[in-house]
Design an enzyme around this catalytic site. Structure first.
Site, PDB file in Angstrom:
ATOM      1  N   SER A 171       0.817  -1.211   0.000  1.00 27.91           N
ATOM      2  CA  SER A 171       0.000   0.000   0.000  1.00 27.91           C
ATOM      3  C   SER A 171       0.852   1.261   0.000  1.00 27.91           C
ATOM      4  O   SER A 171       1.797   1.404   0.782  1.00 27.91           O
ATOM      5  CB  SER A 171      -0.922   0.024   1.222  1.00 27.91           C
ATOM      6  OG  SER A 171      -1.601   1.255   1.317  1.00 27.91           O
ATOM      7  N   GLU A 229      -9.550   5.152  -8.721  1.00 28.47           N
ATOM      8  CA  GLU A 229      -9.782   5.732  -7.402  1.00 28.47           C
ATOM      9  C   GLU A 229      -9.636   7.251  -7.492  1.00 28.47           C
ATOM     10  O   GLU A 229      -8.542   7.790  -7.292  1.00 28.47           O
ATOM     11  CB  GLU A 229      -8.806   5.159  -6.370  1.00 28.47           C
ATOM     12  CG  GLU A 229      -9.006   3.682  -6.102  1.00 28.47           C
ATOM     13  CD  GLU A 229      -8.176   3.179  -4.923  1.00 28.47           C
ATOM     14  OE1 GLU A 229      -7.411   3.987  -4.356  1.00 28.47           O
ATOM     15  OE2 GLU A 229      -8.306   2.003  -4.569  1.00 28.47           O
ATOM     16  N   HIS A 232      -7.794   9.041  -4.433  1.00 29.10           N
ATOM     17  CA  HIS A 232      -6.463   8.670  -3.951  1.00 29.10           C
ATOM     18  C   HIS A 232      -5.392   9.517  -4.639  1.00 29.10           C
ATOM     19  O   HIS A 232      -5.144   9.376  -5.843  1.00 29.10           O
ATOM     20  CB  HIS A 232      -6.213   7.178  -4.217  1.00 29.10           C
ATOM     21  CG  HIS A 232      -4.890   6.688  -3.687  1.00 29.10           C
ATOM     22  ND1 HIS A 232      -4.781   5.881  -2.574  1.00 29.10           N
ATOM     23  CD2 HIS A 232      -3.615   6.876  -4.123  1.00 29.10           C
ATOM     24  CE1 HIS A 232      -3.511   5.593  -2.354  1.00 29.10           C
ATOM     25  NE2 HIS A 232      -2.783   6.188  -3.285  1.00 29.10           N
TER      26      HIS A 232
END
Length: 259
Positions: A171, A229, A232
């Site tokens: 991540s 996304e 993000h």
């Protein structure tokens, strides 16, 4: 009289024959510089200029266009790349985590200092344009990401979870350089519809000016490894963010990190 005429004719013939032995001049020979050597007909013809060989980007010649690749591997670098092929260790935690001075969904939200300061500048600029932003999630530890991922797998299965959630160590949030953003109203947070909100549109058009890149663009799942996304954003610094944004490429494409 006849005898004298014959003698005159004979004399003229002798003079004429003797004159034939004189050397003839070559064209323009008198105009040659004494220090020059006349070229042969073969070498005197115009010769083509040799073709220039394109300069290598690595030979350092003046005028070469060289793409300076930043440090993509150092844990201290703001350009550190983390994805499914380039994971972080479970013990990694940035040493300069701070709480951004902006609206936060949770008081526990932190980011690396440089990214947090840039976030403040961006949020202030957005506010001047009538846009109120909020950070929903910033730094996440390896263990916290592990809990999130396992919960998603239990709910949706591993294959589906892998499309929208990173395995622990994979991540970007663990770098402290990424954040999930929304408006202060929380509308469409972590949903695709965020792209059509005023906040989502503003970020897409302006975030790069403050060093942030939309990390997982629409239609690029096969390259980035994750679904679109629109919330993000990842910090790269203003100079690098501008280059990536203007290229129209994903981070993996821009740095040639595709497998």
């Amino acid at each position: 009289m006849l005898k004298m005429t014959k003698m005159l004719i004979a004399f003229l013939l002798i003079v004429s024959v003797g004159g034939c032995g004189k050397k003839a001049k070559t064209p323009n020979e008198d105009n040659l510089n004494p220090t020059e050597t006349p070229q042969s007909q073969e070498t005197a013809q115009p010769t083509a200029e040799p073709e220039e060989t394109p300069a290598s980007n690595n030979d350092g010649n003046e005028g070469d266009i060289v793409m300076e690749v930043p440090d993509l591997t150092s844990l201290d670098s703001i350009n550190l790349i983390v994805n499914k092929q380039r994971p972080l260790g479970e013990d990694y935690e940035p040493a300069d985590l701070v709480k951004p001075d902006v609206p936060l969904a949770k008081s526990s939200v932190t980011m690396r200092q440089e990214a947090a300061e840039a976030m403040k500048i961006m949020f202030d600029a957005a506010k001047e344009d009538g846009i109120s932003l909020m950070i929903g999630s910033g730094y996440r530890s390896y263990d916290y990401q592990k809990t999130l991922y396992n919960n998603y797998v239990a709910r949706d299965g591993e294959e589906e979870a892998n499309r929208y959630s990173a395995k622990p160590g994979q991540s970007e949030h663990q770098t402290g350089l990424a954040a999930d953003l929304s408006g202060t109203s929380g509308n469409c947070y972590l949903k695709g519809c965020f792209k059509d909100t005023d906040e989502g549109v503003w970020l897409k058009e302006n975030a790069w000016k403050y060093g942030f890149i939309l990390r997982y663009p629409e239609g690029k799942e096969e390259i980035t490894g994750y679904i679109f996304e629109p919330w993000h954003y990842r910090y790269f610094g203003t100079e690098e963010a501008q280059k990536i944004f203007e290229s129209g490429l994903t981070v993996e494409e821009y740095y040639n990190l595709q497998d």
